[in-house]
Write an enzyme that holds these catalytic residues in place. Structure first.
Site, PDB file in Angstrom:
ATOM      1  N   ILE A 145      35.216  -2.174   8.700  1.00  0.00           N
ATOM      2  CA  ILE A 145      34.164  -2.704   9.570  1.00  0.00           C
ATOM      3  C   ILE A 145      34.627  -2.735  11.014  1.00  0.00           C
ATOM      4  O   ILE A 145      33.916  -2.297  11.923  1.00  0.00           O
ATOM      5  CB  ILE A 145      33.720  -4.089   9.072  1.00  0.00           C
ATOM      6  CG1 ILE A 145      32.976  -3.942   7.740  1.00  0.00           C
ATOM      7  CG2 ILE A 145      32.819  -4.769  10.107  1.00  0.00           C
ATOM      8  CD1 ILE A 145      32.638  -5.233   7.054  1.00  0.00           C
ATOM      9  N   VAL A 219      31.363 -11.346  13.675  1.00  0.00           N
ATOM     10  CA  VAL A 219      30.657 -10.674  12.585  1.00  0.00           C
ATOM     11  C   VAL A 219      31.517 -10.660  11.323  1.00  0.00           C
ATOM     12  O   VAL A 219      31.235  -9.917  10.383  1.00  0.00           O
ATOM     13  CB  VAL A 219      30.270  -9.232  12.980  1.00  0.00           C
ATOM     14  CG1 VAL A 219      29.176  -9.244  14.044  1.00  0.00           C
ATOM     15  CG2 VAL A 219      31.487  -8.441  13.460  1.00  0.00           C
ATOM     16  N   GLY A 220      32.571 -11.476  11.323  1.00  0.00           N
ATOM     17  CA  GLY A 220      33.476 -11.517  10.183  1.00  0.00           C
ATOM     18  C   GLY A 220      33.130 -12.644   9.236  1.00  0.00           C
ATOM     19  O   GLY A 220      32.197 -12.550   8.442  1.00  0.00           O
ATOM     20  N   ARG A 221      33.861 -13.747   9.330  1.00  0.00           N
ATOM     21  CA  ARG A 221      33.625 -14.917   8.501  1.00  0.00           C
ATOM     22  C   ARG A 221      33.598 -16.160   9.385  1.00  0.00           C
ATOM     23  O   ARG A 221      34.412 -16.324  10.292  1.00  0.00           O
ATOM     24  CB  ARG A 221      34.715 -15.052   7.430  1.00  0.00           C
ATOM     25  CG  ARG A 221      34.505 -14.113   6.247  1.00  0.00           C
ATOM     26  CD  ARG A 221      33.283 -14.575   5.448  1.00  0.00           C
ATOM     27  NE  ARG A 221      32.996 -13.761   4.279  1.00  0.00           N
ATOM     28  CZ  ARG A 221      32.105 -12.789   4.245  1.00  0.00           C
ATOM     29  NH1 ARG A 221      31.440 -12.459   5.341  1.00  0.00           N
ATOM     30  NH2 ARG A 221      31.864 -12.135   3.126  1.00  0.00           N
ATOM     31  N   ASP A 245      27.100 -14.463  14.102  1.00  0.00           N
ATOM     32  CA  ASP A 245      26.285 -14.083  12.948  1.00  0.00           C
ATOM     33  C   ASP A 245      26.699 -14.861  11.705  1.00  0.00           C
ATOM     34  O   ASP A 245      25.987 -14.855  10.717  1.00  0.00           O
ATOM     35  CB  ASP A 245      26.391 -12.579  12.678  1.00  0.00           C
ATOM     36  CG  ASP A 245      25.425 -12.127  11.590  1.00  0.00           C
ATOM     37  OD1 ASP A 245      24.225 -12.430  11.715  1.00  0.00           O
ATOM     38  OD2 ASP A 245      25.876 -11.506  10.606  1.00  0.00           O
ATOM     39  N   GLU A 250      26.804 -22.427   5.883  1.00  0.00           N
ATOM     40  CA  GLU A 250      25.526 -21.721   5.972  1.00  0.00           C
ATOM     41  C   GLU A 250      24.635 -22.095   4.792  1.00  0.00           C
ATOM     42  O   GLU A 250      25.135 -22.317   3.694  1.00  0.00           O
ATOM     43  CB  GLU A 250      25.753 -20.204   5.962  1.00  0.00           C
ATOM     44  CG  GLU A 250      26.586 -19.695   7.116  1.00  0.00           C
ATOM     45  CD  GLU A 250      26.903 -18.202   7.014  1.00  0.00           C
ATOM     46  OE1 GLU A 250      27.503 -17.664   7.941  1.00  0.00           O
ATOM     47  OE2 GLU A 250      26.563 -17.589   5.971  1.00  0.00           O
ATOM     48  N   HIS A 269      23.438 -14.518   9.466  1.00  0.00           N
ATOM     49  CA  HIS A 269      24.313 -13.734   8.590  1.00  0.00           C
ATOM     50  C   HIS A 269      23.599 -12.452   8.153  1.00  0.00           C
ATOM     51  O   HIS A 269      23.560 -12.093   6.972  1.00  0.00           O
ATOM     52  CB  HIS A 269      24.725 -14.553   7.358  1.00  0.00           C
ATOM     53  CG  HIS A 269      26.016 -14.080   6.755  1.00  0.00           C
ATOM     54  ND1 HIS A 269      26.931 -14.940   6.183  1.00  0.00           N
ATOM     55  CD2 HIS A 269      26.549 -12.839   6.621  1.00  0.00           C
ATOM     56  CE1 HIS A 269      27.976 -14.247   5.719  1.00  0.00           C
ATOM     57  NE2 HIS A 269      27.750 -12.973   5.984  1.00  0.00           N
ATOM     58  N   SER A 270      23.043 -11.773   9.137  1.00  0.00           N
ATOM     59  CA  SER A 270      22.196 -10.613   8.847  1.00  0.00           C
ATOM     60  C   SER A 270      22.666  -9.337   9.530  1.00  0.00           C
ATOM     61  O   SER A 270      21.974  -8.317   9.470  1.00  0.00           O
ATOM     62  CB  SER A 270      20.750 -10.913   9.273  1.00  0.00           C
ATOM     63  OG  SER A 270      20.710 -11.324  10.628  1.00  0.00           O
ATOM     64  N   ALA A 271      23.842  -9.364  10.154  1.00  0.00           N
ATOM     65  CA  ALA A 271      24.314  -8.173  10.864  1.00  0.00           C
ATOM     66  C   ALA A 271      24.566  -7.002   9.929  1.00  0.00           C
ATOM     67  O   ALA A 271      24.364  -5.847  10.293  1.00  0.00           O
ATOM     68  CB  ALA A 271      25.597  -8.494  11.638  1.00  0.00           C
TER      69      ALA A 271
END
Length: 306
Positions: A145, A219-221, A245, A250, A269-271
């Site tokens: 990624i 965009v990781g965790r 993101d 969540e 969380h949609s990337a």
């Protein structure tokens, strides 16, 4: 790694996350029917899903293929069954996440947030744009990624510097790789790290203080970030903006303090949402490797967590 002859006669089980259409595609790829839920009496078996049911944690599990790219929740649910292979789905997630990062980079350079605010006030005022070419992005995480993100940014003329915790050759997409605490002046800092014991809270006060006003994109965790430290850095100006993101908890409730972080945008969380065909394609690729006696490229080192 399961022996090919044992894998050839294994039952194929799928969790509720696998819909009917991808289940049919999995059947075609594996040449056997998909069974749903329940204890796998009469193993050996292969399981495709998001979570491993407790009833299936016995000796019969040969291989678990995760429908997600991140496996921290799976590995955090309890000791991983001894000898069971774990693989994950990546598919085109790298491309999707790379587009997400580039979209926010370009939006910032074109002053999209400022123009949107002006529109809401019915205000007409020119705001100069900013060129991305020649600027620097630091990407923490140099796997599939992170490399995809770096490659797309680099195609726009952005210098991409990867951060790796262990020495390695420069991966595709990057101009250079540096150690975790080596200072690099950057316009954007992108977090593309998995969640492991080593990365929990990785982005804390010291790392944010060293960013020099860069925009931070995660965009990781979510749990790799200390949100209290991020808020302090945003208020102090050592982080210019933030795009998150992912969050430690969540979904975020309407009253969650994260919504009040200054100069921050939070997405759901949609990337890099995984598509059904990504699951099937990656499962089939792993199956081919295993049938040939090869360890799949998407295999997870359960001791390291990625």
């Amino acid at each position: 790694m399961p022996p090919p002859e044992l894998l050839a006669r294994a039952r194929l089980l799928a969790g509720p996350e696998v819909g009917s259409a991808p289940a049919k595609a999995l059947e075609r790829a594996a040449g056997r029917p998909v069974e749903r839920g329940g204890p796998a009496d009469g193993g050996p078996f292969v399981y495709v899903g998001a979570a491993l049911p407790e009833a299936l944690r016995g000796d019969g599990l040969l291989w678990f293929h995760s429908v997600n790219a991140g496996t921290d929740a799976l590995l955090g649910a309890g000791p991983w069954p001894a000898g069971a292979l774990l693989t994950r789905t990546v598919g085109r997630m790298g491309q999707r996440i790379a587009q997400y990062v580039l979209a926010w980079v370009l939006a910032e350079c074109q002053s999209v947030p400022e123009f949107a605010a002006q529109h809401a006030r019915a205000q007409w005022r020119r705001i100069p744009s900013e060129l991305v070419a020649g600027q620097t992005a630091v990407v923490h995480g140099t796997g599939r990624i992170g490399s995809a993100v770096a490659g797309l940014l680099r195609s726009c003329g952005i210098r991409t510097v990867g951060v790796a915790r262990t020495p390695r050759a420069v991966p595709p997409g990057f101009d250079a790789v540096v150690a975790a605490d080596e200072p690099v002046a950057a316009r954007w800092v992108v977090a593309a790290l998995p969640l492991t014991e080593a990365t929990a809270g990785y982005f804390g006060a010291d790392r944010f203080a060293a960013m020099g006003g860069a925009t931070f994109v995660n965009v990781g965790r979510g749990a790799t970030v200390d949100l209290v430290a991020l808020e302090s850095a945003l208020r102090a100006g050592s982080v210019g903006r933030a795009v998150l993101d992912v969050l430690p908890d969540e979904p975020a409730a309407p009253g969650d303090p994260c919504w009040r972080l200054p100069r921050t945008v939070i997405t759901s969380h949609s990337a890099g949402i995984t598509a059904d065909d990504d699951v099937v394609t990656d499962f089939a690729a792993c199956l081919r490797d295993l049938a040939a006696g090869r360890l799949p490229a998407l295999a997870v080192d359960t001791a390291r967590g990625y």
